[in-house]
Design an enzyme around this catalytic site. Structure first.
Site, PDB file in Angstrom:
ATOM      1  N   TYR A 109       0.831  -1.211   0.000  1.00 23.73           N
ATOM      2  CA  TYR A 109       0.000   0.000   0.000  1.00 23.73           C
ATOM      3  C   TYR A 109       0.864   1.260   0.000  1.00 23.73           C
ATOM      4  O   TYR A 109       0.528   2.254  -0.632  1.00 23.73           O
ATOM      5  CB  TYR A 109      -0.993  -0.017   1.174  1.00 23.73           C
ATOM      6  CG  TYR A 109      -2.205  -0.848   0.816  1.00 23.73           C
ATOM      7  CD1 TYR A 109      -3.208  -0.332  -0.007  1.00 23.73           C
ATOM      8  CD2 TYR A 109      -2.312  -2.169   1.236  1.00 23.73           C
ATOM      9  CE1 TYR A 109      -4.291  -1.101  -0.387  1.00 23.73           C
ATOM     10  CE2 TYR A 109      -3.401  -2.948   0.865  1.00 23.73           C
ATOM     11  CZ  TYR A 109      -4.388  -2.404   0.054  1.00 23.73           C
ATOM     12  OH  TYR A 109      -5.459  -3.172  -0.339  1.00 23.73           O
ATOM     13  N   GLN A 133     -15.004   3.445  -7.299  1.00 20.26           N
ATOM     14  CA  GLN A 133     -14.426   2.287  -6.613  1.00 20.26           C
ATOM     15  C   GLN A 133     -12.949   2.572  -6.301  1.00 20.26           C
ATOM     16  O   GLN A 133     -12.295   1.793  -5.634  1.00 20.26           O
ATOM     17  CB  GLN A 133     -14.518   1.043  -7.505  1.00 20.26           C
ATOM     18  CG  GLN A 133     -15.934   0.660  -7.870  1.00 20.26           C
ATOM     19  CD  GLN A 133     -15.962  -0.341  -9.020  1.00 20.26           C
ATOM     20  OE1 GLN A 133     -15.878  -1.546  -8.810  1.00 20.26           O
ATOM     21  NE2 GLN A 133     -16.066   0.151 -10.234  1.00 20.26           N
ATOM     22  N   VAL A 167      -9.457   4.231  -4.897  1.00 26.06           N
ATOM     23  CA  VAL A 167      -9.002   4.668  -3.571  1.00 26.06           C
ATOM     24  C   VAL A 167      -7.967   5.791  -3.705  1.00 26.06           C
ATOM     25  O   VAL A 167      -7.303   6.152  -2.740  1.00 26.06           O
ATOM     26  CB  VAL A 167      -8.396   3.469  -2.785  1.00 26.06           C
ATOM     27  CG1 VAL A 167      -9.442   2.387  -2.549  1.00 26.06           C
ATOM     28  CG2 VAL A 167      -7.169   2.884  -3.495  1.00 26.06           C
ATOM     29  N   HIS A 190     -14.828   2.005  -1.969  1.00 28.54           N
ATOM     30  CA  HIS A 190     -13.780   1.125  -1.419  1.00 28.54           C
ATOM     31  C   HIS A 190     -12.759   1.870  -0.570  1.00 28.54           C
ATOM     32  O   HIS A 190     -11.641   1.393  -0.381  1.00 28.54           O
ATOM     33  CB  HIS A 190     -13.102   0.343  -2.565  1.00 28.54           C
ATOM     34  CG  HIS A 190     -14.055  -0.600  -3.259  1.00 28.54           C
ATOM     35  ND1 HIS A 190     -13.877  -1.047  -4.551  1.00 28.54           N
ATOM     36  CD2 HIS A 190     -15.205  -1.175  -2.808  1.00 28.54           C
ATOM     37  CE1 HIS A 190     -14.883  -1.861  -4.876  1.00 28.54           C
ATOM     38  NE2 HIS A 190     -15.702  -1.949  -3.842  1.00 28.54           N
ATOM     39  N   CYS A 202      -2.677   3.658  21.333  1.00 32.98           N
ATOM     40  CA  CYS A 202      -2.899   2.346  21.968  1.00 32.98           C
ATOM     41  C   CYS A 202      -1.954   1.256  21.458  1.00 32.98           C
ATOM     42  O   CYS A 202      -2.080   0.094  21.847  1.00 32.98           O
ATOM     43  CB  CYS A 202      -4.355   1.905  21.772  1.00 32.98           C
ATOM     44  SG  CYS A 202      -4.678   1.253  20.134  1.00 32.98           S
ATOM     45  N   SER A 240     -14.238  -3.003 -14.768  1.00 27.14           N
ATOM     46  CA  SER A 240     -14.609  -4.326 -15.275  1.00 27.14           C
ATOM     47  C   SER A 240     -15.991  -4.711 -14.749  1.00 27.14           C
ATOM     48  O   SER A 240     -16.592  -5.668 -15.234  1.00 27.14           O
ATOM     49  CB  SER A 240     -13.558  -5.368 -14.865  1.00 27.14           C
ATOM     50  OG  SER A 240     -13.424  -5.377 -13.459  1.00 27.14           O
ATOM     51  N   ASN A 253     -15.095   2.515 -22.053  1.00 29.32           N
ATOM     52  CA  ASN A 253     -14.049   1.536 -21.715  1.00 29.32           C
ATOM     53  C   ASN A 253     -13.228   1.255 -22.965  1.00 29.32           C
ATOM     54  O   ASN A 253     -13.674   1.517 -24.083  1.00 29.32           O
ATOM     55  CB  ASN A 253     -14.689   0.242 -21.178  1.00 29.32           C
ATOM     56  CG  ASN A 253     -13.746  -0.564 -20.292  1.00 29.32           C
ATOM     57  OD1 ASN A 253     -12.641  -0.931 -20.704  1.00 29.32           O
ATOM     58  ND2 ASN A 253     -14.173  -0.835 -19.071  1.00 29.32           N
TER      59      ASN A 253
END
Ligand code: BJW
Ligand code: ZN
Length: 246
Positions: free
Chosen positions: A66, A99, A101, A117, A149, A188, A212
């Site tokens: 990521y 969708q 990110v 997402h 934490c 897709s 597309n």
């Protein structure tokens, strides 16, 4: 591109547009898609990286993946496709249900965005839910820990098997039910529940236009398919709208 008269007519009478977008819209910004010949998942197995189990099994590896993608996203720019969608807000009520990110719709100036997402630029602590942006910690080849934490910090994205968070999906459905034209751009359309969005738009009477570079699972449902790069076709649609309004 020559647009057909039916589409031109639909654009003239429409008030509300929905753009349902996927990885393909960001391809021309240099961000890899997931599937297809240059897709991220030709080389990597999705379930080994984009799932809760994968993260728990090897958080450092998933974090590194990521971090790598986030660096690409931050060093790139929105492309003419993103900018055309943002510009269309001057002429229509525009909703974007993405969708992706990568935050590129927001950076291009779109204002009504649902991120189904999640977002790669946000992170949260898995124990206390504290939010962190990427600037808040330094990555040293290890998953970062919460300052409050000491819990593991994960990206605020939706992995396989996870429910979509917050109101992103219900809000997206609402836009699907209200729009006059739904554009299905660079996806897709195989990942659910996201792929219900354009199906819902169709069911509620919207004119559905797919953009597309190749046919998809959704193509047979579209009223019109425009084959080509979204970074080229969307600015042409914007020009058509501008010339019609003059
Ligand atoms: C261009 C272009 C250019 C290229 N111009 N176009 C059966 C088995 C197992 C699971 C399931 C199943 N059936 C349903 C499921 C559930 C699963 C699912 O849908 N799986 C299917 C794949 C089969 N869904 C889920 O798990 C979802 N959650 C869920 O269902 O919760 C309920 C539940 C709760 C508890 C237990 C069980 C269930 C969550 C799905 C989350 C998806 N997350 C990802 C990763 C996000 C984080 C990250 O980025 O790492 O989201 S997966 C990945 O796919 C990413 C994308 O948003 C998503 C969609 O991909 P997209 O955008 O369509 O990209 P591509 O690459 O597929 O397509 C690109 C397109 O662009 C292509 O068509 C190109 O041709 C085109 N293109 N250049 C225009 N220039
Ligand atoms: Zn915490």
């Amino acid at each position: 591109m020559e647009f057909n008269p039916e589409f031109i007519e639909q654009l003239k009478k429409a008030k509300s547009l929905l753009f349902f977008t996927g990885a393909g819209i960001s391809a021309e910004s240099g961000i890899s898609t997931f599937r297809g010949k240059d897709g991220l998942w030709n080389k990597l197995k999705p379930e080994e990286l984009a799932s809760f189990d994968a993260f728990m099994k090897n958080p450092d590896l998933v974090w590194e993946w990521y971090q790598y993608r986030k660096d690409i996203v931050e060093s790139t720019e929105p492309n003419p496709g993103h900018f055309a969608i943002a510009e269309l807000e001057k002429y229509y009520n525009v909703n974007v249900v993405t969708q992706n990110v990568d935050n590129l719709h927001a950076r291009a100036g779109s204002t009504n965005i649902e991120e189904l997402h999640g977002s790669i630029v946000r992170n949260f602590c898995m124990d206390c839910n504290a939010f962190y942006n990427h600037q808040e910690f330094e990555f040293k080849n290890k998953v970062p820990r919460c300052k409050k934490c000491n819990g593991l910090i994960r990206p605020d994205v939706v992995w396989f098997g996870e429910s979509l968070r917050g109101n992103a999906f219900p809000n997206g459905e609402k836009s699907a039910k209200q729009c006059d034209i739904c554009f299905v751009v660079g996806t897709s359309a195989i990942v659910y529940p996201a792929a219900y969005i354009p199906l819902t738009a169709k069911q509620y009477g919207a004119y559905v236009v797919e953009i597309n570079i190749e046919p998809t699972e959704f193509s047979s449902q579209a009223n019109l398919s425009l084959w080509g790069k979204s970074g080229e076709i969307l600015p042409e649609i914007l020009s058509l709208v501008i010339s019609g309004k003059k």
